[in-house]
Design an enzyme around this catalytic site. Sequence first.
Site: not given
Length: 247
Positions: A191, A210
């Site tokens: 990420e 997220h």
Amino acid sequence: AGYDNVDLEAARRAKVPVCNNGGANAVSVAEHAIMLMLTVARRVVWQHGNVSAGRWRGNGPAPRMYELYDKTLGIIGLGTIGKKVARMAKGFGMRVQYYDIQRLTEDQEDALGVKFRLLRELLRTSDVVSLNVPLNASTRHMIGAPELALLKPHAILVNTCRGPVIDEPALVKALSANKLFGAGLDVFDQEPPPADNPLLKLDNVVLTAHFAGPTWDNHVARFRNAFDNVERVERGEAPFWVVPELK
């Protein structure tokens, strides 16, 4: 809420409790999971792209789309968030089953309206699967190629917990081959995902950054929970929400 980047063994040796945030974002994550289910099932991204580009389809020919009503939802991890997902899903008329390393009592299952299934059985019999587990040694890649192969061809997989719970290359392969209907992912192995991540090119996934947890509504609750817990320790009291591995 997640604590997979904390050295729990060092904390255990030092006798330092590690706490998370007491479910302050549980409603938000549960809502996000339901949103991803709906967005994938009704191909919302595809529909939006058509309308915004001037391709009005109306009630004309369209690819397959599904309702959540009367479908079976399999929840993997029935903690605070998983229970909220179960309650919300019941409001859509879904049948709910779950797998967790700690099974509820029969009375608790009846009160929540859920049925326990072993993991492989849950994967075989669910129309939608929601992942709601912490990331640890036992859950890393718990959904790999063998598990994905058990899913129905019209199944939807939703992950709002941690990316490495799924074997990402195996998921890409299954989605590319249309072995399942689609996936809704809020989390990834890396990420942010690199530009060459093949998930970004697939049209049967819905991706968010997220963002399942933080909302304007729960900012205050998250800060308050953390600060109140610090005050408890300062007063010499036992902290709340110590993570299970250190209880």
